[in-house]
Motif scaffolding. Structure first.
Motif, PDB file in Angstrom:
ATOM      1  N   LEU A  61       0.827  -1.209   0.000  1.00 20.30           N
ATOM      2  CA  LEU A  61       0.000   0.000   0.000  1.00 20.30           C
ATOM      3  C   LEU A  61       0.862   1.260   0.000  1.00 20.30           C
ATOM      4  N   ASN A  62       1.953   1.237   0.730  1.00 21.54           N
ATOM      5  CA  ASN A  62       2.852   2.394   0.734  1.00 21.54           C
ATOM      6  C   ASN A  62       3.454   2.615  -0.652  1.00 21.54           C
ATOM      7  N   ARG A  63       3.865   1.521  -1.301  1.00 15.95           N
ATOM      8  CA  ARG A  63       4.419   1.660  -2.661  1.00 15.95           C
ATOM      9  C   ARG A  63       3.366   2.203  -3.625  1.00 15.95           C
ATOM     10  N   ALA A  64       2.149   1.658  -3.534  1.00 15.92           N
ATOM     11  CA  ALA A  64       1.075   2.126  -4.412  1.00 15.92           C
ATOM     12  C   ALA A  64       0.766   3.601  -4.153  1.00 15.92           C
ATOM     13  N   SER A  65       0.782   3.982  -2.896  1.00 15.82           N
ATOM     14  CA  SER A  65       0.529   5.377  -2.548  1.00 15.82           C
ATOM     15  C   SER A  65       1.605   6.283  -3.126  1.00 15.82           C
ATOM     16  N   GLU A  66       2.858   5.854  -3.053  1.00 10.48           N
ATOM     17  CA  GLU A  66       3.950   6.656  -3.621  1.00 10.48           C
ATOM     18  C   GLU A  66       3.799   6.777  -5.133  1.00 10.48           C
ATOM     19  N   GLN A  67       3.402   5.682  -5.786  1.00  8.07           N
ATOM     20  CA  GLN A  67       3.214   5.732  -7.238  1.00  8.07           C
ATOM     21  C   GLN A  67       2.068   6.660  -7.605  1.00  8.07           C
ATOM     22  N   VAL A  68       0.987   6.611  -6.821  1.00 10.13           N
ATOM     23  CA  VAL A  68      -0.150   7.496  -7.094  1.00 10.13           C
ATOM     24  C   VAL A  68       0.264   8.953  -6.902  1.00 10.13           C
ATOM     25  N   THR A  69       1.046   9.205  -5.870  1.00 11.24           N
ATOM     26  CA  THR A  69       1.514  10.571  -5.629  1.00 11.24           C
ATOM     27  C   THR A  69       2.380  11.058  -6.788  1.00 11.24           C
ATOM     28  N   GLY A  70       3.283  10.202  -7.268  1.00  8.65           N
ATOM     29  CA  GLY A  70       4.111  10.565  -8.423  1.00  8.65           C
ATOM     30  C   GLY A  70       3.266  10.802  -9.661  1.00  8.65           C
ATOM     31  N   GLY A  71       2.263   9.953  -9.867  1.00  7.09           N
ATOM     32  CA  GLY A  71       1.371  10.130 -11.008  1.00  7.09           C
ATOM     33  C   GLY A  71       0.581  11.423 -10.919  1.00  7.09           C
ATOM     34  N   MET A  72       0.156  11.766  -9.706  1.00  3.38           N
ATOM     35  CA  MET A  72      -0.596  13.009  -9.533  1.00  3.38           C
ATOM     36  C   MET A  72       0.286  14.218  -9.830  1.00  3.38           C
ATOM     37  N   GLU A  73       1.569  14.138  -9.475  1.00  4.94           N
ATOM     38  CA  GLU A  73       2.474  15.246  -9.790  1.00  4.94           C
ATOM     39  C   GLU A  73       2.618  15.405 -11.296  1.00  4.94           C
ATOM     40  N   LYS A  74       2.726  14.261 -12.012  1.00  7.01           N
ATOM     41  CA  LYS A  74       2.823  14.329 -13.474  1.00  7.01           C
ATOM     42  C   LYS A  74       1.535  14.881 -14.072  1.00  7.01           C
ATOM     43  N   VAL A  75       0.403  14.415 -13.552  1.00  5.50           N
ATOM     44  CA  VAL A  75      -0.886  14.894 -14.062  1.00  5.50           C
ATOM     45  C   VAL A  75      -1.045  16.382 -13.762  1.00  5.50           C
ATOM     46  N   GLY A  76      -0.536  16.814 -12.599  1.00  9.65           N
ATOM     47  CA  GLY A  76      -0.616  18.240 -12.269  1.00  9.65           C
ATOM     48  C   GLY A  76       0.116  19.088 -13.277  1.00  9.65           C
ATOM     49  N   GLY A  77       1.298  18.650 -13.717  1.00  9.74           N
ATOM     50  CA  GLY A  77       2.036  19.378 -14.749  1.00  9.74           C
ATOM     51  C   GLY A  77       1.287  19.394 -16.064  1.00  9.74           C
ATOM     52  N   THR A  78       0.687  18.260 -16.414  1.00 16.01           N
ATOM     53  CA  THR A  78      -0.087  18.181 -17.655  1.00 16.01           C
ATOM     54  C   THR A  78      -1.290  19.115 -17.589  1.00 16.01           C
ATOM     55  N   LEU A  79      -1.974  19.124 -16.446  1.00 13.22           N
ATOM     56  CA  LEU A  79      -3.139  19.996 -16.311  1.00 13.22           C
ATOM     57  C   LEU A  79      -2.741  21.471 -16.367  1.00 13.22           C
ATOM     58  N   ASP A  80      -1.593  21.800 -15.825  1.00 10.87           N
ATOM     59  CA  ASP A  80      -1.108  23.189 -15.927  1.00 10.87           C
ATOM     60  C   ASP A  80      -0.857  23.556 -17.385  1.00 10.87           C
ATOM     61  N   ALA A  81      -0.265  22.632 -18.149  1.00 14.98           N
ATOM     62  CA  ALA A  81      -0.008  22.894 -19.569  1.00 14.98           C
ATOM     63  C   ALA A  81      -1.316  23.046 -20.336  1.00 14.98           C
ATOM     64  N   ILE A  82      -2.319  22.212 -20.009  1.00 15.59           N
ATOM     65  CA  ILE A  82      -3.624  22.312 -20.681  1.00 15.59           C
ATOM     66  C   ILE A  82      -4.290  23.642 -20.338  1.00 15.59           C
ATOM     67  N   ALA A  83      -4.182  24.059 -19.073  1.00 16.44           N
ATOM     68  CA  ALA A  83      -4.767  25.343 -18.673  1.00 16.44           C
ATOM     69  C   ALA A  83      -4.093  26.498 -19.416  1.00 16.44           C
ATOM     70  N   GLU A  84      -2.783  26.434 -19.558  1.00 14.15           N
ATOM     71  CA  GLU A  84      -2.054  27.472 -20.291  1.00 14.15           C
ATOM     72  C   GLU A  84      -2.483  27.494 -21.758  1.00 14.15           C
ATOM     73  N   ALA A  85      -2.665  26.309 -22.361  1.00 13.88           N
ATOM     74  CA  ALA A  85      -3.125  26.244 -23.755  1.00 13.88           C
ATOM     75  C   ALA A  85      -4.530  26.842 -23.875  1.00 13.88           C
ATOM     76  N   GLY A  86      -5.385  26.573 -22.889  1.00 11.31           N
ATOM     77  CA  GLY A  86      -6.735  27.145 -22.895  1.00 11.31           C
ATOM     78  C   GLY A  86      -6.699  28.662 -22.813  1.00 11.31           C
ATOM     79  N   ARG A  87      -5.825  29.199 -21.958  1.00 13.04           N
ATOM     80  CA  ARG A  87      -5.698  30.661 -21.867  1.00 13.04           C
ATOM     81  C   ARG A  87      -5.204  31.250 -23.192  1.00 13.04           C
ATOM     82  N   THR A  88      -4.267  30.562 -23.840  1.00 12.46           N
ATOM     83  CA  THR A  88      -3.739  31.037 -25.122  1.00 12.46           C
ATOM     84  C   THR A  88      -4.844  31.043 -26.179  1.00 12.46           C
ATOM     85  N   VAL A  89      -5.641  29.986 -26.223  1.00 11.54           N
ATOM     86  CA  VAL A  89      -6.745  29.912 -27.203  1.00 11.54           C
ATOM     87  C   VAL A  89      -7.763  31.013 -26.922  1.00 11.54           C
TER      88      VAL A  89
END
Length: 129
Positions: A61-89
């Motif tokens: 469970l600790n390993r899975a939690s760490e992986q989910v946390t890492g995935g959320m950080e990656k998704v957070g960067g992706t969502l920031d990029a999508i938000a920036e693209a939306g502002r540009t459009v």
């Protein structure tokens, strides 16, 4: 002397009754202690593997939690990029609406006027001949 002897014999009888009553109690206490010891051995034998499995589950469970946390950080960067693209459009859309569309409408109106005027001119020239 009789009362002293009677008191002594009474004490002896009471002591014998007390001892006779205590022997079964001690036997029962001994049985109960033996059963408790056997129960604790069984519990220890059964709980030890369960605790080992539980520790492994907690590690997973600790390993899975760490992986989910890492995935959320990656998704957070992706969502920031999508938000920036939306502002540009949105900015590009506003620029087009405020700058290009009025000029486009004006240009279309002028071209429509020129086309209608040319058609009228051509129709008059053809009509005179």
């Amino acid at each position: 002397m009789f009362s002293t002897g009677f008191a002594l014999w009474s004490l002896v009888v009471l002591f014998l009754l007390l001892v006779c009553g205590m022997v079964p109690a001690f036997v029962q206490i001994r049985r109960t202690a033996r059963q408790a010891e056997e129960f604790l051995k069984i519990v220890q034998l059964e709980l030890r593997p369960a605790l080992i499995d539980l520790k492994e589950v907690i590690r997973n469970l600790n390993r899975a939690s760490e992986q989910v946390t890492g995935g959320m950080e990656k998704v957070g960067g992706t969502l920031d990029a999508i938000a920036e693209a939306g502002r540009t459009v949105r900015s590009a859309n506003q620029l087009i609406q405020h700058s290009v569309v009025p000029k486009l409408i004006t240009g279309a109106a002028v071209l429509t006027g020129v086309r209608v005027g040319l058609q009228t001119l051509v129709a008059r020239f053809i009509g005179r001949r």
